[in-house]
Design an enzyme around this catalytic site. Structure first.
Site, PDB file in Angstrom:
ATOM      1  N   LYS A 160      81.603  16.835  20.807  1.00 11.97           N
ATOM      2  CA  LYS A 160      81.474  17.698  21.999  1.00 11.97           C
ATOM      3  C   LYS A 160      80.153  18.459  21.961  1.00 11.97           C
ATOM      4  CE  LYS A 160      83.597  22.029  22.316  1.00 11.97           C
ATOM      5  NZ  LYS A 160      82.520  22.947  22.677  1.00 11.97           N
ATOM      6  N   ASN A 161      79.868  19.065  20.806  1.00 12.22           N
ATOM      7  CA  ASN A 161      78.702  19.948  20.744  1.00 12.22           C
ATOM      8  C   ASN A 161      77.376  19.200  20.709  1.00 12.22           C
ATOM      9  OD1 ASN A 161      80.484  22.008  20.830  1.00 12.22           O
ATOM     10  ND2 ASN A 161      80.182  22.711  18.719  1.00 12.22           N
ATOM     11  N   ARG A 198      79.408  36.978  22.965  1.00 11.54           N
ATOM     12  CA  ARG A 198      78.578  35.817  23.281  1.00 11.54           C
ATOM     13  C   ARG A 198      77.469  36.115  24.296  1.00 11.54           C
ATOM     14  NH1 ARG A 198      82.147  30.439  22.938  1.00 11.54           N
ATOM     15  NH2 ARG A 198      80.289  29.738  21.895  1.00 11.54           N
ATOM     16  N   CYS A 249      84.917  29.945  25.747  1.00 10.82           N
ATOM     17  CA  CYS A 249      86.032  30.506  24.987  1.00 10.82           C
ATOM     18  C   CYS A 249      85.884  32.011  24.831  1.00 10.82           C
ATOM     19  CB  CYS A 249      86.065  29.875  23.598  1.00 10.82           C
ATOM     20  SG  CYS A 249      87.014  28.377  23.533  1.00 10.82           S
TER      21      CYS A 249
END
Ligand code: UD1
Length: 417
Positions: free
Chosen positions: A22-23, A121, A116
């Site tokens: 995914k990353n 963040r 998330c």
């Protein structure tokens, strides 16, 4: 609301093919706007975050064909640098498009990204670096407007090795004249994958995986075809699940190279691992041993994304384990749900103290984020009785066919809509 129903206690046995990362896939998909041409990507995981990135790319003019895990992205018709607020708010990695769009169209228009709920963040490191590259950034009513017509190379020193900021700077500078250096860069394997992908299109990026990344700007990038690396976090997830469920599982396509730090901790906990050319065999010991100390850190340290999965596994260990979360400040929310299953976990600031218990009991639990949700699921696989995991849309952001994969190795898990 969709949920998983799990009857715990089944032994896991069989083979799991590890999905594409995914990353790695998300920044590489963002990078596909740069060549203004066709790019074929193989081994792209079929997960919700990839679907959102596809929607974002389509909304700015890309044409995308999907054939199972292969995407054909044509960016020759890009016509917008404005990314919909609704889509950006659903996925933090959309921020990656900022660097790519500024490089390609000299302009980007974004709202603050979502993702998330595991901490504050912020994106200050991204914005500061883009300013150092000559971008003019204004913030109006929650929108970030980036003017990149005066982009130039720069020597950038990150005050923290942010994965996303390192990727964004690479993308912003890949077609900017001169050599840009990024010191204290993130060293994650996904950044090496991004470098390899860009270089396969004709870019000149060097040093990914080390402290300093160098990007020598080129005039243009060409068409390309690339295979995304395997997902090291999915691999770690299935290793923990195997250990919880006294299993024997072969992880096809997984190499230990990128997961050394969690691998050593799994060995310490008693998991046996045999390495083969095409994957690794994981065999659980009779008991799970506690682990003295795990500290999450930027790569090559222990990955924060595997912390929740290890907490789930260590709930079943003999003795007390201690984990220190240094990357994201709110990454223990899922532990309140493990308490409902009978776990013994104390959180003191950034430290989790986990006293292993003989057994967990099935319960109804709620996923708050991707990895925390996966942790609840694997904890439920080992629990006595039945569990329900609610709010599984978080889990579907990052795991391809999660229940199909687990059913194939013997788990009693089903999806209820
Ligand atoms: C990426 C991964 C995510 C992983 C994380 C850390 C992707 C798509 N996601 O996220 O799965 O958990 O790396 O390994 O690759 N920070 C700031 N300011 C910034 C940027 C980051 O303070 O401008 C802080 C964050 O709040 C966090 C830490 O730096 O505390 C690490 O963040 P970062 O490395 O940027 O993670 P992401 O790229 O968001």
């Amino acid at each position: 609301m969709s949920r998983y129903m799990i009857n715990g206690g089944n032994r896991l046995d069989g083979e799991i093919k590890i999905q594409g990362s995914k990353n790695a896939a998300l920044p590489i998909m963002a990078a596909c706007v740069l060549n203004g041409a066709k790019t074929i990507l193989h081994n792209v995981p079929d997960i919700q975050d990839v679907r959102i990135m596809k929607k974002i790319l389509t909304s700015i003019g890309c044409k995308i064909k999907t054939e199972t895990n292969t995407l054909i992205i044509d960016s020759s018709m890009i016509n917008s640098a404005k990314v919909s607020e609704q889509l950006v708010s659903r996925m933090r990695s959309s921020i990656m498009l900022m660097g790519a769009l500024v490089a390609k169209l000299k302009h980007a228009h974004f709202s603050y990204p979502g993702g998330c709920d595991i901490g504050l963040r912020p994106i200050d490191i991204h914005l500061k670096a883009l300013k150092q590259l000559g971008a003019n950034i204004t913030e109006e009513h929650g929108y970030i407007i980036v003017d990149g017509k005066d982009l130039h190379a720069a020597d950038i020193v990150l005050n923290y090795p942010s994965v996303g900021a390192t990727e964004n700077i690479i993308l912003a500078s890949v077609m900017t004249k001169g050599v840009t250096s990024i010191a204290n860069a993130a060293k994650e394997p996904e950044i090496i994958d991004l470098q390899n992908f860009l270089n396969s299109l004709g870019a000149r990026v060097y040093g990914a995986g080390s402290n300093t990344v160098y990007v020598e700007g080129v005039d243009r990038l060409c068409e390309g075809e690339y295979t995304i690396m395997a997902d090291r976090i999915a691999a770690g997830t299935y290793m923990c699940a195997t250990h919880i469920c006294s299993g024997k599982v072969f992880l096809r396509g997984c190499s230990l190279e990128n997961i050394k730090s969690p691998y050593y901790k799994l060995i310490e906990s008693g998991l046996k691992v045999k390495v083969y050319a095409d994957g690794i065999q994981c065999i659980s010991a009779k008991d799970i041993q506690s682990i003295d100390s795990i500290v999450t850190l930027p790569y090559p340290g222990f990955p924060t994304d595997l912390q929740p999965l290890f907490v789930a596994m260590l709930c079943y260990a003999n003795g007390i384990s201690i984990i220190n979360e240094t990357v994201f400040e709110s990454r223990y929310r899922f532990t309140t749900q493990l308490l409902r299953m009978g776990a013994n976990i104390k959180i003191e600031g950034r430290t989790a103290i986990i006293a292993g218990v003989n057994k967990l009991e099935g319960a109804t639990v709620y996923a708050h984020d991707l990895r925390g949700g996966a942790a609840l699921t694997i904890a439920a696989l080992g629990a006595q009785g039945s569990s329900t995991v609610e709010d599984i849309h978080h889990i579907r952001r990052g795991y391809e066919n999660f229940i199909g994969v687990l059913q194939n190795v013997g788990a009693d898990i089903k999806y209820i809509n």
